[in-house]
Write a protein that holds these residues in place. Sequence first.
Motif, PDB file in Angstrom:
ATOM      1  N   SER A  41      37.771  37.524 -31.781  1.00 45.13           N
ATOM      2  CA  SER A  41      38.646  37.067 -30.695  1.00 45.13           C
ATOM      3  C   SER A  41      37.827  36.967 -29.422  1.00 45.13           C
ATOM      4  O   SER A  41      36.678  37.418 -29.373  1.00 45.13           O
ATOM      5  N   ALA A  42      38.459  36.433 -28.387  1.00 48.41           N
ATOM      6  CA  ALA A  42      37.852  36.470 -27.055  1.00 48.41           C
ATOM      7  C   ALA A  42      37.852  37.915 -26.571  1.00 48.41           C
ATOM      8  O   ALA A  42      38.659  38.729 -27.010  1.00 48.41           O
ATOM      9  N   THR A  47      41.268  35.374 -22.584  1.00 43.63           N
ATOM     10  CA  THR A  47      42.177  34.252 -22.857  1.00 43.63           C
ATOM     11  C   THR A  47      43.233  34.137 -21.757  1.00 43.63           C
ATOM     12  O   THR A  47      43.527  33.031 -21.283  1.00 43.63           O
ATOM     13  N   GLU A  74      36.518  32.645 -27.391  1.00 42.93           N
ATOM     14  CA  GLU A  74      36.055  33.059 -28.715  1.00 42.93           C
ATOM     15  C   GLU A  74      34.609  32.615 -28.959  1.00 42.93           C
ATOM     16  O   GLU A  74      33.868  33.262 -29.696  1.00 42.93           O
ATOM     17  N   PHE A 136      40.875  31.573 -33.658  1.00 42.20           N
ATOM     18  CA  PHE A 136      41.852  30.946 -32.752  1.00 42.20           C
ATOM     19  C   PHE A 136      41.688  29.436 -32.621  1.00 42.20           C
ATOM     20  O   PHE A 136      42.514  28.783 -32.026  1.00 42.20           O
ATOM     21  N   ARG A 150      48.915  31.920 -29.461  1.00 42.00           N
ATOM     22  CA  ARG A 150      48.409  33.233 -29.057  1.00 42.00           C
ATOM     23  C   ARG A 150      48.385  34.191 -30.250  1.00 42.00           C
ATOM     24  O   ARG A 150      49.286  34.195 -31.073  1.00 42.00           O
ATOM     25  N   GLY A 151      47.327  34.958 -30.308  1.00 41.40           N
ATOM     26  CA  GLY A 151      47.149  35.882 -31.430  1.00 41.40           C
ATOM     27  C   GLY A 151      46.594  35.207 -32.674  1.00 41.40           C
ATOM     28  O   GLY A 151      46.529  35.798 -33.752  1.00 41.40           O
ATOM     29  N   GLY A 152      46.156  33.944 -32.530  1.00 41.25           N
ATOM     30  CA  GLY A 152      45.809  33.106 -33.682  1.00 41.25           C
ATOM     31  C   GLY A 152      44.548  33.485 -34.440  1.00 41.25           C
ATOM     32  O   GLY A 152      44.324  32.978 -35.540  1.00 41.25           O
ATOM     33  N   SER A 153      43.738  34.379 -33.901  1.00 39.20           N
ATOM     34  CA  SER A 153      42.527  34.771 -34.644  1.00 39.20           C
ATOM     35  C   SER A 153      42.873  35.481 -35.948  1.00 39.20           C
ATOM     36  O   SER A 153      42.104  35.420 -36.917  1.00 39.20           O
ATOM     37  N   ASP A 154      44.017  36.153 -35.984  1.00 42.09           N
ATOM     38  CA  ASP A 154      44.457  36.777 -37.242  1.00 42.09           C
ATOM     39  C   ASP A 154      44.604  35.697 -38.317  1.00 42.09           C
ATOM     40  O   ASP A 154      44.218  35.885 -39.468  1.00 42.09           O
TER      41      ASP A 154
HETATM   42  N1  ASP Z   1      42.213  35.180 -27.883  1.00 43.43           N
HETATM   43  C1  ASP Z   1      43.454  34.629 -28.392  1.00 43.43           C
HETATM   44  C2  ASP Z   1      44.639  35.289 -27.696  1.00 43.43           C
HETATM   45  O1  ASP Z   1      44.460  36.135 -26.838  1.00 43.43           O
HETATM   46  C3  ASP Z   1      43.562  34.721 -29.872  1.00 43.43           C
HETATM   47  C4  ASP Z   1      43.519  36.116 -30.441  1.00 43.43           C
HETATM   48  O2  ASP Z   1      43.035  37.039 -29.783  1.00 43.43           O
HETATM   49  O3  ASP Z   1      43.945  36.299 -31.572  1.00 43.43           O
HETATM   50  O4  ASP Z   1      45.757  34.933 -27.956  1.00 43.43           O
END
Ligand code: ASP
Length: 407
Positions: A41-42, A47, A74, A136, A150-154
């Motif tokens: 992730s970043a 982000t 990222e 992401f 958001r949260g897309g690295s998962d």
């Molecule tokens: N950096 C992105 C976010 O903050 C993706 C992630 O962290 O999963 O949403």
Amino acid sequence: MARIVMKFGGTSVADLDRIANAAGRVKRAVEAGDEVAVVVSAMAGVTNQLVGYVDKTSRVYDAREYDAVVASGEQVTAGLMALRLQELGVAARSWHGWQIPIRTNEVHGKARIEEIGTDNLDPRLKSGEVAVIAGFQGVSPRGRITTLGRGGSDTTAVALAAALKADRCDIYTDVDGVYTTDPRIVAKARKLERISHEEMLEMASLGAKVLQTRSVELAMNHGVRLQVLSSFEDKPGTLVVDEEEIVEQQVVSGIAYSRDEAKITLVKVADKPGVAASIFGPLADAAVNVDMIVQSVSSDGQRTDMTFTVAKTDLDRAVKTLEENRAAIEYEQLIADPDVVKISVIGVGMRSHAGVAQTMFRTLAEKGINIQVISTSEIKISTLVGEEYTELAIRALHSAYGLDTAA
Ligand code: ASP
Ligand code: ADP
Ligand code: MG
């Protein structure tokens, strides 16, 4: 020897020391003989900062440029992680979405992964090189950068694990697993050894940020062995598994909350056929998703109140759309309230046990908390309450369903 995907979230790569710590974990896996793809992730906060830059620069929302800016966080981490691994004597190379490629559709800002090519990564992983992938992000059919929400690295991690036929996908984060509720809100929250896909899917979509909803869906559909664990401590995390693998099933296994919703009430709309369509049609056309809906009983058979929730980020657009359509809908007043929270109890045991909803309503009533909207499905009950009751309500429900830790 196994092939694994290791994903490190924002707090786990928040500064150079933490990147070094994460790299140390990767090195140990490599030394144990595993083939490793790392998704990063970043760095924590980056982000949000990038989103802020976009908002301050332009009032015209151009999602393609939003993606061009916010995907960059990222990329920095991926390069730094590859460098740190090299410093540790581990062969490593960074990868952006387009280089792999991670192909997505064209829905900028919340794109969906359609296909991941493995010809580039496969031989390198086999040769022992670690692939460090910027999470992401992906590439659209037109060759532009997209982001996955958001949260897309998962989701990047799980999709890669499926494409690379990895034996495991380990999500390293700042908590040591999935808890019965957010451990930041309830100190007595209990760590779950296992959670079923269905419950994790509900928890995530109802607000638990620990995994992005889409990542759970992909893990379920592709049989990816998914684990959530701490990047700071060495201990087993939580396994997300099929329902049959859970030995002791609770009636309620978790509580989730979301502060991301806002409530809209249309006062005194006409109580006649077609009115719901006249409200929700224009909202759908404006790409506003509506979640919970209640229509109050009409006292005179002529007029009724319609209450529903939308994402807080869509509130302004929703209000504008409804005002533009006021003549067609015929409402007397529009009340918008962003200060609400949706609290949900989740459990597959609800399918076979009665009284779960009653416990929720009674517990909230005992605390003097007014329920504004209710919605249910087979394995969850959600209520909308005033935002100021978030902690009180979650803690009371957590106790009421017997989820508190003994200690
Ligand atoms: N950096 C992105 C976010 O903050 C993706 C992630 O962290 O999963 O949403
Ligand atoms: P990352 O940056 O590693 O992706 P996130 O912040 O996205 O981490 O997700 C981890 C956070 O999710 C935790 O710090 C915790 O506050 C929150 N969270 C919410 N609900 C839960 C839950 N049921 N179990 C564990 N963590 C939860
Ligand atoms: Mg996350």
